[in-house]
Design a protein around this motif. Structure first.
Motif, PDB file in Angstrom:
ATOM      1  N   PHE A 142       0.830  -1.197   0.000  1.00  0.00           N
ATOM      2  CA  PHE A 142       0.000   0.000   0.000  1.00  0.00           C
ATOM      3  C   PHE A 142       0.868   1.252   0.000  1.00  0.00           C
ATOM      4  CE2 PHE A 142      -3.918  -1.908   2.289  1.00  0.00           C
ATOM      5  CZ  PHE A 142      -4.176  -2.622   1.147  1.00  0.00           C
ATOM      6  N   ILE A 143       0.274   2.343  -0.463  1.00  0.00           N
ATOM      7  CA  ILE A 143       0.903   3.642  -0.278  1.00  0.00           C
ATOM      8  C   ILE A 143       0.649   4.112   1.147  1.00  0.00           C
ATOM      9  CG2 ILE A 143       0.960   6.033  -1.057  1.00  0.00           C
ATOM     10  CD1 ILE A 143       1.776   4.231  -3.253  1.00  0.00           C
ATOM     11  N   ARG A 144      -0.600   4.007   1.537  1.00  0.00           N
ATOM     12  CA  ARG A 144      -0.961   4.460   2.873  1.00  0.00           C
ATOM     13  C   ARG A 144      -1.694   3.341   3.582  1.00  0.00           C
ATOM     14  NH1 ARG A 144      -4.826   9.617   4.040  1.00  0.00           N
ATOM     15  NH2 ARG A 144      -5.165   9.260   6.249  1.00  0.00           N
ATOM     16  N   GLY A 145      -1.352   3.138   4.829  1.00  0.00           N
ATOM     17  CA  GLY A 145      -1.975   2.063   5.581  1.00  0.00           C
ATOM     18  C   GLY A 145      -0.919   1.375   6.413  1.00  0.00           C
TER      19      GLY A 145
ATOM     20  N   GLU B 207      -6.914  -0.309   0.987  1.00  0.00           N
ATOM     21  CA  GLU B 207      -6.416   1.055   0.916  1.00  0.00           C
ATOM     22  C   GLU B 207      -7.502   2.037   0.486  1.00  0.00           C
ATOM     23  OE1 GLU B 207      -3.087   1.544  -1.619  1.00  0.00           O
ATOM     24  OE2 GLU B 207      -2.495   3.402  -0.695  1.00  0.00           O
ATOM     25  N   ASP B 208      -8.542   1.519  -0.192  1.00  0.00           N
ATOM     26  CA  ASP B 208      -9.639   2.412  -0.575  1.00  0.00           C
ATOM     27  C   ASP B 208     -10.171   3.178   0.620  1.00  0.00           C
ATOM     28  OD1 ASP B 208      -9.257   1.113  -2.867  1.00  0.00           O
ATOM     29  OD2 ASP B 208     -11.222   0.182  -2.995  1.00  0.00           O
TER      30      ASP B 208
ATOM     31  N   TYR C 143      -8.417   3.950   3.345  1.00  0.00           N
ATOM     32  CA  TYR C 143      -7.409   4.764   4.029  1.00  0.00           C
ATOM     33  C   TYR C 143      -7.133   6.043   3.255  1.00  0.00           C
ATOM     34  CZ  TYR C 143      -6.559   0.214   6.119  1.00  0.00           C
ATOM     35  OH  TYR C 143      -6.711  -0.993   6.730  1.00  0.00           O
ATOM     36  N   GLU C 144      -6.950   5.882   1.952  1.00  0.00           N
ATOM     37  CA  GLU C 144      -6.640   7.029   1.116  1.00  0.00           C
ATOM     38  C   GLU C 144      -7.934   7.412   0.413  1.00  0.00           C
ATOM     39  OE1 GLU C 144      -3.343   8.272   0.899  1.00  0.00           O
ATOM     40  OE2 GLU C 144      -4.453   9.929   0.023  1.00  0.00           O
ATOM     41  N   GLY C 145      -8.270   8.674   0.467  1.00  0.00           N
ATOM     42  CA  GLY C 145      -9.615   9.041   0.020  1.00  0.00           C
ATOM     43  C   GLY C 145      -9.793   9.154  -1.479  1.00  0.00           C
ATOM     44  N   ASN C 146      -9.141   8.293  -2.274  1.00  0.00           N
ATOM     45  CA  ASN C 146      -9.314   8.410  -3.720  1.00  0.00           C
ATOM     46  C   ASN C 146     -10.546   7.641  -4.160  1.00  0.00           C
ATOM     47  OD1 ASN C 146      -8.136   6.120  -2.957  1.00  0.00           O
ATOM     48  ND2 ASN C 146      -6.413   6.203  -4.367  1.00  0.00           N
ATOM     49  N   ASP C 147     -11.689   8.290  -4.049  1.00  0.00           N
ATOM     50  CA  ASP C 147     -12.950   7.595  -4.265  1.00  0.00           C
ATOM     51  C   ASP C 147     -13.173   7.213  -5.719  1.00  0.00           C
ATOM     52  OD1 ASP C 147     -13.285   7.992  -1.645  1.00  0.00           O
ATOM     53  OD2 ASP C 147     -14.621   9.705  -1.842  1.00  0.00           O
TER      54      ASP C 147
END
Lengths: 178, 545
Positions: free
Chosen positions: B175-178, B311-312, B314-318
């Motif tokens: 993941f990028i974020r998490g 990751e969906d 965690y990172e808010g890229n909906d």
């Protein structure tokens, strides 16, 4: 609009779905869904027919064998054009589904009337009839046109409206007796 | 004297008898396992050693406990499974250095066992075994057996300790974020990783031992009072049914507990990430941990979830969800679509494009369907080779593949340039699917679609689509329809399928999981700007809940 005259018999095919009513999880909701879906379907068909008439004109459309097909032929986007193959693909796929549903209900009815425990032994033998019938039903498009214009409605309404209605009336009487 | 005439035995019978006799000699003695211990330490030790045969890693340590006439004590442990420092710390040291007082010395000969158990061993976990089988099981998972003279019970002290990989970042789900923690091969570490995320006494780890030889610990994880007990019971009964030699990875288990094996789709989700397992548990799902593998299983799973990545959340890229759905369609249908168009429906391609495509295909010796098939297979070869190779070589394969399919094949006129675009686009799209097993399934189905598209054109493609939908609608994962919440339509739960809406919109758990507590959070938590002119009382929000 010779082909459109047969529409009534198309619509009344919905009666086949009543075969599945006993199998529904919540049968009490079925009437509303039937009504809503027929209305939606009607609107969709109305729109497409409106589009065709607007595009080709009423005269031209009424002369056409498959106006929706001709309609799709005229589509031109920058990457794709003449998407009638698309339409035919969807037709074939949905017709396949329709055949499955009607076939299944037919076999179920057959099993009911023969008092069989299981419908499965009937699947293969009846499919043979289906294949033969499908090949011998229409000799050519003229035949199809003729059938649709003159026979589809009386034929369809006998089986799809007349007999179910008769059964319904009988059921009403029988309920009164009880 | 004559021997009674008898039927001459057949050669095959003789052979079989001989073989059986030979096998009997090497058969492990299972009868002795069920025997209780006797009071005689010599017999116990001899029997115990005979159970293990002459294996090299069973270590033995004898010593005498001081006293009037010295009590004999024998230790057994499996070398490598135990922490030797711990043995000397909790078992040996107190035995050898503890000075018994007069009272204890007097008691010693008769009550040595009781004395050792209560006041000598300094370990937190001490178990008693009364049968050989119990003791053997404990020793095999890293206990040290303490045989004491004159006792009909044997102590087993927990001194587990072996080489562990340590908690690292999971490689298959980066993941990028998490959180960067991933499961390890040790079950205890994995349960702790989950426990650290869900701090409730209701979190239960129900251990079942599977495998006649491997005796693998399989842990069924759920939250009591939240997870539907029917699902838990079903999972446990399916696991208990398994009778096999060994479970070496959760994949073995997956095959045994799946609802339907005649499908390429995953009916059991698997992950390396403790946070994903925790999220599943909080939704009311059941997780299955298997000792010896970092991959945990989550059941039940629905189709929409194979396109969800932890990751969906965690990172808010909906917007990534719709892109994944498009990628799924492209990965599944693009080659067959292209083949159908170029083979059967050329009229659908605008003249300009059609001409340039025809120019590209000019020298290609095979039909488009075969060409596509060739390229897809080549791509799968390359991908597989890249995975199996050692990492530095794998990169070389990547470069080689790019040159081979990208450049040389086109230059040589074996494939058309557009086909290269199609195949590489398809490949990229199949990598967008977060679930690896699902992306393998999609790749497999692509070949079927390709066949249909190449034989029947668009009609075939649509037919395949129809069949695929029918198949998907017929699948169940632990009783949950696979297309849920799309096919038994639950509109409020579509919020997490095609797009991901913010957390405060998803107040309820998936309805079909029939969790005991449907509500996930207090409703109406949408953040709002503070209202002017009126100060909010601090306790107001909690009252609402």
């Amino acid at each position: 609009m010779s082909i459109e005259k047969g529409r009534i018999s198309f619509y009344s095919q919905g009666i086949v779905l009543t075969m599945f009513l006993p199998y529904l999880h919540r049968p009490e909701g079925a009437p509303w869904i039937v009504v809503a879906s027929s209305v939606l379907l009607g609107i969709a068909i109305l729109l497409s027919i409106l589009g065709m008439i607007a595009f080709f004109g009423a005269e031209e459309t009424s002369r056409m064998m498959f106006p929706a097909f001709e309609f799709a032929k005229a589509v031109r986007l920058s990457v794709v054009e003449r998407i009638e193959a698309f339409v035919v693909g969807i037709w074939v796929a949905t017709t396949g589904l329709k055949v499955m549903v009607i076939y299944y209900s037919g076999i179920l009815a057959f099993a009911y009337s023969l008092n069989l425990q299981d419908y499965r032994p009937l699947v293969l033998p009846i499919s043979l009839f289906l294949v033969v019938l499908s090949a011998s039903m229409f000799a050519d498009t003229t035949h199809l046109r003729e059938f649709m214009a003159h026979y589809a409605n009386p034929y369809g309404s006998t089986f799809q409206v007349g007999i179910p209605l008769l059964l319904y009336i009988l059921a009403l009487f029988r309920r009164k007796d009880r | 004297m004559f021997r009674k005439p008898c039927k001459p035995s057949k050669l095959s019978d003789l052979k079989e008898r001989k073989l059986r006799k030979r096998m009997e000699k090497v058969q492990p003695q299972t009868a002795v396992l069920e025997e209780p211990f006797s009071a005689d330490i010599e017999t116990n030790v001899r029997k115990f050693q005979r159970i293990f045969g002459n294996t090299g890693d069973l270590s033995r340590r004898d010593f005498l406990l001081e006293g009037e006439q010295g009590v004999e004590v024998v230790l057994f442990y499996i070398d490598g499974l135990v922490d030797k420092g711990a043995i000397s710390e909790v078992v040996l040291k107190p035995f050898l250095f503890h000075n018994l007082d007069e009272e204890e010395k007097r008691l010693l000969p008769g009550n040595a066992y009781q004395l050792i158990k209560t006041s000598l061993i300094t370990s937190a976990e001490v178990k008693e075994a009364e049968k050989f089988s119990e003791l053997v099981d404990l020793v095999l998972v890293g206990h040290v057996a303490v045989f004491v003279e004159g006792s009909e019970k044997v102590l087993a002290v927990d001194v587990k300790g072996w080489k562990d990989r340590g908690v690292e970042e999971p490689e298959s789900e980066a993941f990028i974020r998490g959180p960067r923690e991933g499961f390890t091969e040790t079950l205890r570490t994995n349960t702790a990783l989950i426990r650290r995320r869900i701090k409730t006494p209701n979190l239960e780890f129900n251990t079942i031992t599977v495998g006649e030889y491997t005796k693998t610990d399989v842990c069924v994880v759920y939250i009591r009072g939240l997870t539907n007990p029917d699902i838990v019971r079903e999972v446990e009964s399916r696991i208990r049914r398994i009778k096999t030699d060994g479970i070496l990875e959760s994949g073995y288990l997956e095959d045994f507990i799946e609802d339907d094996y005649k499908t390429p789709f995953v009916l059991v989700d698997r992950t390396e990430r403790p946070d994903k397992v925790a999220a599943g548990l909080l939704e009311g799902k059941v997780a299955i941990l298997v000792d010896g593998t970092p991959f945990a299983l989550i059941v039940p799973v629905v189709f929409g979830e194979i396109l969800q990545s932890a990751e969906d959340y965690y990172e808010g890229n909906d917007y990534i969800r719709p892109i994944r759905w498009i990628a799924l369609l492209v990965a599944l249908f693009l080659p067959s679509f292209y083949v159908a168009l170029t083979t059967f429906h050329q009229e659908m391609i605008p003249p300009g494009l059609a001409l340039s495509m025809a120019a590209g295909r000019e020298g290609v010796p095979v039909p488009a369907a075969v060409e596509a098939f060739m390229m897809e297979i080549t791509f799968d070869f390359l991908r597989e080779a890249g995975i199996r190779m050692p990492r530095p070589v794998g990169q070389a394969i990547g470069i080689l593949g790019a040159v081979v399919i990208g450049q040389a094949a086109v230059a040589a006129g074996v494939v058309s340039p557009i086909m290269v675009i199609v195949v590489s686009l398809t490949a990229i799209c199949s990598f967008l699917i977060p679930n690896y097993s699902a992306s393998v399934a999609i790749r497999f189905l692509r070949y079927i679609m390709l066949l249909l598209g190449g034989v029947l054109g668009l009609v075939g493609v649509f037919w395949g689509m129809m069949m695929l939908l029918l198949h998907l609608a017929s699948l169940r994962s632990f009783g949950i329809p696979y297309l849920y919440p799309v096919a038994p339509m639950v509109s409020r739960e579509l919020r997490d399928i095609f797009v991901r809406t913010p957390w405060w919109t998803m107040d309820e758990r998936p309805r079909l999981l029939r969790t005991s507590d449907q509500r996930r959070q207090a409703p109406g938590q949408r953040p709002r700007p503070p209202q002017s002119g009126r100060r909010r009382k601090s306790g107001e929000d909690q009252d609402e809940y």
